[in-house]
Design an enzyme around this catalytic site. Structure first.
Site, PDB file in Angstrom:
ATOM      1  N   LYS A  88       0.623  -1.294  -0.200  1.00  0.00           N
ATOM      2  CA  LYS A  88      -0.060  -0.446   0.192  1.00  0.00           C
ATOM      3  C   LYS A  88       1.072   1.405  -0.543  1.00  0.00           C
ATOM      4  O   LYS A  88       0.394   2.521  -0.922  1.00  0.00           O
ATOM      5  CB  LYS A  88      -1.041  -0.005   0.937  1.00  0.00           C
ATOM      6  CG  LYS A  88      -1.895  -1.082   1.265  1.00  0.00           C
ATOM      7  CD  LYS A  88      -2.805  -0.967   2.139  1.00  0.00           C
ATOM      8  CE  LYS A  88      -1.736  -1.399   3.932  1.00  0.00           C
ATOM      9  NZ  LYS A  88      -1.417  -2.307   3.477  1.00  0.00           N
ATOM     10  N   ARG A 132      -9.938   0.140   9.064  1.00  0.00           N
ATOM     11  CA  ARG A 132      -9.353  -1.160   9.272  1.00  0.00           C
ATOM     12  C   ARG A 132     -10.302  -1.673  10.370  1.00  0.00           C
ATOM     13  O   ARG A 132      -9.821  -3.406  10.156  1.00  0.00           O
ATOM     14  CB  ARG A 132      -7.810  -1.178  10.068  1.00  0.00           C
ATOM     15  CG  ARG A 132      -6.592  -0.777   9.686  1.00  0.00           C
ATOM     16  CD  ARG A 132      -5.742  -2.419   9.920  1.00  0.00           C
ATOM     17  NE  ARG A 132      -4.528  -2.058   9.424  1.00  0.00           N
ATOM     18  CZ  ARG A 132      -3.076  -1.324   9.344  1.00  0.00           C
ATOM     19  NH1 ARG A 132      -3.751  -0.261   8.925  1.00  0.00           N
ATOM     20  NH2 ARG A 132      -2.245  -1.448   9.615  1.00  0.00           N
ATOM     21  N   ARG A 190      11.611  -5.371   4.672  1.00  0.00           N
ATOM     22  CA  ARG A 190      11.384  -3.892   4.700  1.00  0.00           C
ATOM     23  C   ARG A 190      12.930  -3.211   4.789  1.00  0.00           C
ATOM     24  O   ARG A 190      12.847  -3.372   6.792  1.00  0.00           O
ATOM     25  CB  ARG A 190      10.029  -3.395   4.968  1.00  0.00           C
ATOM     26  CG  ARG A 190       9.882  -1.717   5.136  1.00  0.00           C
ATOM     27  CD  ARG A 190       8.232  -1.493   4.695  1.00  0.00           C
ATOM     28  NE  ARG A 190       7.879  -1.701   6.019  1.00  0.00           N
ATOM     29  CZ  ARG A 190       6.450  -2.781   6.535  1.00  0.00           C
ATOM     30  NH1 ARG A 190       5.268  -2.304   5.335  1.00  0.00           N
ATOM     31  NH2 ARG A 190       5.517  -2.894   7.253  1.00  0.00           N
ATOM     32  N   ARG A 201      11.422  -0.948  10.249  1.00  0.00           N
ATOM     33  CA  ARG A 201      10.464  -0.167  11.578  1.00  0.00           C
ATOM     34  C   ARG A 201      10.448  -1.016  13.043  1.00  0.00           C
ATOM     35  O   ARG A 201      11.177  -2.201  12.727  1.00  0.00           O
ATOM     36  CB  ARG A 201       9.452  -0.401  10.998  1.00  0.00           C
ATOM     37  CG  ARG A 201       8.495   1.029  10.122  1.00  0.00           C
ATOM     38  CD  ARG A 201       7.284   0.853   9.834  1.00  0.00           C
ATOM     39  NE  ARG A 201       6.641   0.114   9.595  1.00  0.00           N
ATOM     40  CZ  ARG A 201       5.358  -0.098   8.904  1.00  0.00           C
ATOM     41  NH1 ARG A 201       4.779   0.693   7.802  1.00  0.00           N
ATOM     42  NH2 ARG A 201       4.217  -0.933   9.444  1.00  0.00           N
ATOM     43  N   ARG A 237       0.276  -9.058  13.845  1.00  0.00           N
ATOM     44  CA  ARG A 237      -0.576  -7.986  12.470  1.00  0.00           C
ATOM     45  C   ARG A 237      -1.886  -8.997  11.169  1.00  0.00           C
ATOM     46  O   ARG A 237      -2.545  -7.969  10.773  1.00  0.00           O
ATOM     47  CB  ARG A 237       1.163  -6.620  11.729  1.00  0.00           C
ATOM     48  CG  ARG A 237       0.550  -6.356  12.752  1.00  0.00           C
ATOM     49  CD  ARG A 237       3.112  -5.907  12.187  1.00  0.00           C
ATOM     50  NE  ARG A 237       2.919  -4.518  11.474  1.00  0.00           N
ATOM     51  CZ  ARG A 237       3.038  -4.687  10.498  1.00  0.00           C
ATOM     52  NH1 ARG A 237       5.050  -4.942  11.184  1.00  0.00           N
ATOM     53  NH2 ARG A 237       3.355  -3.913   8.853  1.00  0.00           N
TER      54      ARG A 237
HETATM   55  P1  AP5 Z   1       4.897  -2.333   2.292  1.00  0.00           P
HETATM   56  O1  AP5 Z   1       3.985  -0.876   0.803  1.00  0.00           O
HETATM   57  O2  AP5 Z   1       5.544  -0.308   3.106  1.00  0.00           O
HETATM   58  O3  AP5 Z   1       3.172  -2.494   2.307  1.00  0.00           O
HETATM   59  P2  AP5 Z   1       2.641  -1.913   3.115  1.00  0.00           P
HETATM   60  O4  AP5 Z   1       0.970  -1.982   2.500  1.00  0.00           O
HETATM   61  O5  AP5 Z   1       2.505  -0.261   2.822  1.00  0.00           O
HETATM   62  O6  AP5 Z   1       2.456  -2.536   4.702  1.00  0.00           O
HETATM   63  P3  AP5 Z   1       2.349  -1.388   6.272  1.00  0.00           P
HETATM   64  O7  AP5 Z   1       3.527  -2.487   6.411  1.00  0.00           O
HETATM   65  O8  AP5 Z   1       2.774  -0.237   6.199  1.00  0.00           O
HETATM   66  O9  AP5 Z   1       0.825  -1.806   6.610  1.00  0.00           O
HETATM   67  P4  AP5 Z   1       0.540  -2.106   8.127  1.00  0.00           P
HETATM   68  O10 AP5 Z   1      -0.930  -1.645   7.484  1.00  0.00           O
HETATM   69  O11 AP5 Z   1       0.684  -3.515   8.469  1.00  0.00           O
HETATM   70  O12 AP5 Z   1       1.333  -1.175   8.734  1.00  0.00           O
HETATM   71  P5  AP5 Z   1       0.789   0.382   8.795  1.00  0.00           P
HETATM   72  O13 AP5 Z   1       1.917   1.773   9.169  1.00  0.00           O
HETATM   73  O14 AP5 Z   1      -0.800   0.944   8.506  1.00  0.00           O
HETATM   74  O15 AP5 Z   1       6.215  -2.838   1.258  1.00  0.00           O
HETATM   75  C1  AP5 Z   1       5.976  -3.763   2.330  1.00  0.00           C
HETATM   76  C2  AP5 Z   1       7.403  -4.158   1.590  1.00  0.00           C
HETATM   77  O16 AP5 Z   1       7.300  -5.154   0.208  1.00  0.00           O
HETATM   78  C3  AP5 Z   1       8.672  -3.208   1.085  1.00  0.00           C
HETATM   79  O17 AP5 Z   1       9.761  -3.898   1.188  1.00  0.00           O
HETATM   80  C4  AP5 Z   1       8.006  -3.324   0.167  1.00  0.00           C
HETATM   81  O18 AP5 Z   1       9.578  -2.781  -0.754  1.00  0.00           O
HETATM   82  C5  AP5 Z   1       8.157  -4.113  -0.871  1.00  0.00           C
HETATM   83  N1  AP5 Z   1       7.297  -4.493  -1.510  1.00  0.00           N
HETATM   84  C6  AP5 Z   1       6.220  -3.448  -1.775  1.00  0.00           C
HETATM   85  N2  AP5 Z   1       5.725  -4.127  -3.342  1.00  0.00           N
HETATM   86  C7  AP5 Z   1       6.625  -5.418  -4.020  1.00  0.00           C
HETATM   87  C8  AP5 Z   1       6.442  -5.769  -4.425  1.00  0.00           C
HETATM   88  N3  AP5 Z   1       4.497  -5.713  -5.503  1.00  0.00           N
HETATM   89  N4  AP5 Z   1       6.692  -7.458  -4.796  1.00  0.00           N
HETATM   90  C9  AP5 Z   1       7.823  -7.483  -3.463  1.00  0.00           C
HETATM   91  N5  AP5 Z   1       7.917  -6.853  -2.913  1.00  0.00           N
HETATM   92  C10 AP5 Z   1       7.114  -5.691  -2.264  1.00  0.00           C
HETATM   93  O19 AP5 Z   1       0.314   0.036  10.261  1.00  0.00           O
HETATM   94  C11 AP5 Z   1       1.322   0.237  11.347  1.00  0.00           C
HETATM   95  C12 AP5 Z   1       0.825   0.357  13.174  1.00  0.00           C
HETATM   96  O20 AP5 Z   1       0.080   1.007  13.376  1.00  0.00           O
HETATM   97  C13 AP5 Z   1      -0.659  -1.044  12.405  1.00  0.00           C
HETATM   98  O21 AP5 Z   1      -0.510  -2.790  13.234  1.00  0.00           O
HETATM   99  C14 AP5 Z   1      -1.775  -0.701  13.929  1.00  0.00           C
HETATM  100  O22 AP5 Z   1      -1.233  -0.695  15.141  1.00  0.00           O
HETATM  101  C15 AP5 Z   1      -1.874   1.315  13.657  1.00  0.00           C
HETATM  102  N6  AP5 Z   1      -2.817   1.350  12.819  1.00  0.00           N
HETATM  103  C16 AP5 Z   1      -1.856   2.146  12.047  1.00  0.00           C
HETATM  104  N7  AP5 Z   1      -3.084   2.045  10.472  1.00  0.00           N
HETATM  105  C17 AP5 Z   1      -4.696   1.490  12.127  1.00  0.00           C
HETATM  106  C18 AP5 Z   1      -5.752   1.758  11.953  1.00  0.00           C
HETATM  107  N8  AP5 Z   1      -6.647   1.893  11.065  1.00  0.00           N
HETATM  108  N9  AP5 Z   1      -6.312   1.784  12.821  1.00  0.00           N
HETATM  109  C19 AP5 Z   1      -6.206   1.020  14.150  1.00  0.00           C
HETATM  110  N10 AP5 Z   1      -4.802   0.362  13.575  1.00  0.00           N
HETATM  111  C20 AP5 Z   1      -4.038   1.338  13.274  1.00  0.00           C
END
Ligand code: AP5
Length: 208
Positions: free
Chosen positions: A13, A88, A127, A155, A166
């Site tokens: 994402k 979420r 990552r 991270r 997660r």
């Molecule tokens: P990346 O693009 O970073 O993936 P992402 O989908 O953005 O993953 P996140 O881990 O950031 O999502 P998340 O939903 O767990 O975390 P968030 O920060 O929202 O890609 C991942 C890796 O894959 C990278 O190394 C990239 O290079 C690689 N990659 C990408 N595309 C690829 C491809 N096509 N092929 C190969 N490799 C690829 O949330 C963190 C925490 O915050 C949560 O756990 C929760 O505690 C809290 N939180 C955040 N939002 C909420 C909410 N709305 N409600 C409640 N808690 C929340």
């Protein structure tokens, strides 16, 4: 254009949002990034959120909904936005519906990035994020040209143990949103296992 990127942790994402910001000139609203900034600045909200994030659990809806209510009213969202990592839970999605109604706007598309669980752990543990540009890299799939220049960091929640939690949270609390948006007729599925560039192309084709 009002978009949402939907998918499991590590589905890509954040990676795709960075391309869409450049292409469409609209901001990315990542609740994860907003929370990490609050944790870094040690605000009251950040201290509270950290307890959940470290455990791989979702932060309570009340905190998240408050963040989004403030953010969507900012001037840079007038031409559109890309929601990343929000909503979420069903209550978050319902709160978003109410807020969009209040603002007299609607979501145009929900892009679901489909990636199986078995790919997620390798993606997340590999990552790295640039301290300089905020760009997202992967040590194997998407390495930077110059690692030193980017000043990469990992991270705190990108450990194998936390990723499993997660993923559990995703399947129990977030996955039901797939049908929620499918039933609204705005969800489009993209094969997130293709290369970063191919996924970008598929998304742009859908949006065009
Ligand atoms: P990346 O693009 O970073 O993936 P992402 O989908 O953005 O993953 P996140 O881990 O950031 O999502 P998340 O939903 O767990 O975390 P968030 O920060 O929202 O890609 C991942 C890796 O894959 C990278 O190394 C990239 O290079 C690689 N990659 C990408 N595309 C690829 C491809 N096509 N092929 C190969 N490799 C690829 O949330 C963190 C925490 O915050 C949560 O756990 C929760 O505690 C809290 N939180 C955040 N939002 C909420 C909410 N709305 N409600 C409640 N808690 C929340």
């Amino acid at each position: 254009m009002n978009l949402m990127l939907f998918g499991a942790p590590g589905a890509g994402k954040g990676t795709q949002a960075k391309f869409l910001i450049e292409k469409y000139g609209i901001p990315q609203i990542s609740t994860g990034d907003i929370l990490r900034e609050a944790v870094k600045n040690e605000t009251e909200m950040g201290k509270e959120a950290k307890k959940y994030m470290d455990e791989g659990k979702l932060v309570p809806d009340s905190i998240i909904i408050g963040i989004i209510k403030d953010r969507l009213k900012e001037a840079d969202c007038k031409e559109g936005f890309i929601l990343d990592g929000f909503p979420r839970t069903i209550p978050q999605a319902e709160a978003l519906d109410e807020l969009l109604q209040e603002l007299n706007i609607s979501l145009d598309k929900v892009i679901s990035l489909n990636v199986p669980d078995e790919d997620i752990i390798e993606r997340i543990t590999g990552r790295r994020v640039s301290k300089v540009t905020g760009k997202i890299y992967h040590i194997k799939f998407n390495p930077p040209v110059d690692e030193k220049e980017e000043d990469l960091y990992q991270r705190a929640d990108d450990t194998e143990e936390t990723v499993k939690k997660r993923l559990d949270a995703y399947h129990t609390q977030t996955a039901p949103l797939f049908d929620f948006y499918k039933n609204k007729g705005i969800l489009v599925e993209v094969d997130g296992t293709k290369s970063v560039d191919e996924v970008t192309k598929d998304i742009i084709n859908i949006l065009n």
